[in-house]
Design a protein around this motif. Structure first.
Motif, PDB file in Angstrom:
ATOM      1  N   UNK A  78       0.819  -1.209   0.000  1.00 43.48           N
ATOM      2  CA  UNK A  78       0.000   0.000   0.000  1.00 43.48           C
ATOM      3  C   UNK A  78       0.855   1.262   0.000  1.00 43.48           C
ATOM      4  N   UNK A  79       1.993   1.235   0.697  1.00 46.40           N
ATOM      5  CA  UNK A  79       2.888   2.390   0.678  1.00 46.40           C
ATOM      6  C   UNK A  79       3.393   2.657  -0.737  1.00 46.40           C
ATOM      7  N   UNK A 108      -2.215   1.595  10.732  1.00 42.31           N
ATOM      8  CA  UNK A 108      -1.742   2.685   9.897  1.00 42.31           C
ATOM      9  C   UNK A 108      -2.170   2.644   8.445  1.00 42.31           C
ATOM     10  N   UNK A 109      -2.751   1.537   7.998  1.00 40.32           N
ATOM     11  CA  UNK A 109      -3.118   1.445   6.595  1.00 40.32           C
ATOM     12  C   UNK A 109      -4.264   2.394   6.269  1.00 40.32           C
ATOM     13  N   UNK A 169      -1.174  13.054   1.314  1.00 37.15           N
ATOM     14  CA  UNK A 169      -0.183  11.985   1.211  1.00 37.15           C
ATOM     15  C   UNK A 169       0.701  11.938   2.444  1.00 37.15           C
ATOM     16  N   UNK A 170       1.213  13.098   2.869  1.00 32.12           N
ATOM     17  CA  UNK A 170       2.109  13.137   4.025  1.00 32.12           C
ATOM     18  C   UNK A 170       1.396  12.680   5.285  1.00 32.12           C
ATOM     19  N   UNK A 203       0.767   8.166   9.120  1.00 30.16           N
ATOM     20  CA  UNK A 203       0.032   7.115   9.831  1.00 30.16           C
ATOM     21  C   UNK A 203       0.543   5.733   9.433  1.00 30.16           C
ATOM     22  N   UNK A 204       0.796   5.581   8.131  1.00 31.15           N
ATOM     23  CA  UNK A 204       1.271   4.293   7.605  1.00 31.15           C
ATOM     24  C   UNK A 204       2.613   3.915   8.219  1.00 31.15           C
ATOM     25  N   UNK A 205       3.536   4.866   8.278  1.00 28.95           N
ATOM     26  CA  UNK A 205       4.850   4.603   8.864  1.00 28.95           C
ATOM     27  C   UNK A 205       4.743   4.292  10.360  1.00 28.95           C
TER      28      UNK A 205
END
Length: 232
Positions: A64-65, A152-153, A174-175, A180-182
């Protein structure tokens, strides 16, 4: 911080994060090729082990990233954001290939065994114990909701919003989503560092923590420069 200074920081931090991640990945690959495992433990993890679970789940998380990075590349012309997106996509695609390669080497399926869902290798994470206090994560809230399978996804709705956004609006979204993803990825990688039995995989997880924390600092600066801040 001036735009030129931010650009230099982006290049340095992103380059350092990629280098660090690849160094850990390279060390993990060499160790794996040598059969580097603790003497008292089996070389091949079980399908329900933390090693297999982390490899499966982080491969999905990384995918997803990569997807988000390609989306933002096409909806903004900002070189700072595009450079960061390229570095994230490149690093995480390489790591994803390694994780899937280990599953193939171990002759294990790339989907969870029957009765086990995402994150089942971190059972106490469902109660929020592992995620609480980890870089702003607050448990497993939102899991299995609108496509968000792991910490985080982004949801399908959020990905659609990113595709539709343009310019600075897309950059900020995006950021925030990648922050959240990171944070979720860091929590998962720390879980593997604590639970995984294969030394090479533990080292890769530790490298992920270091690289993604570095990028989290960078993304916080980039949000501030755009008059925004992370969501949590």
């Amino acid at each position: 911080m001036s735009a030129s200074a931010r650009t230099r920081r982006t290049r340095w931090v992103a380059g350092s994060a990629v280098t660090l991640a690849l160094l850990f990945a390279g060390a993990a690959t060499v160790a794996s090729a040598r059969g580097d495992a603790a003497p008292a433990q089996p070389r091949t993890p079980a399908a329900g082990s933390a090693d297999a679970g982390f490899a499966r789940d982080m491969a999905v998380h990384h995918q997803q990233a990569v997807e988000m990075s390609f989306i933002v590349r096409d909806v903004t012309r900002d070189e700072e954001v595009r450079r960061l997106a390229y570095d994230i996509a490149n690093t995480q695609a390489n790591q994803r290939g390694m994780l899937l390669g280990w599953l193939d080497l171990w002759e294990l399926p790339k989907t969870a065994p029957d009765g086990q869902g995402p994150m089942s290798w971190m059972p106490d994470a469902h109660a929020g114990h592992d995620m609480a206090g980890m870089d702003g994560m607050s448990g497993m809230e939102g899991m299995d909701h609108d496509g968000a399978l792991m910490p985080g996804m982004a949801t399908r709705t959020e990905l659609d919003a990113l595709r539709e956004a343009r310019g600075e609006k897309a950059e900020i979204l995006f950021l925030r989503l990648m922050t959240d993803h990171h944070k979720g990825g860091v929590a998962m990688a720390r879980g593997c560092a604590e639970r995984c039995a294969v030394p090479a995989e533990k080292r890769l997880a530790e490298g992920m923590v270091a690289a993604q924390r570095s990028e989290l600092d960078l993304m916080a600066d980039m949000l501030t420069a755009r008059g925004a801040e992370p969501r949590s």
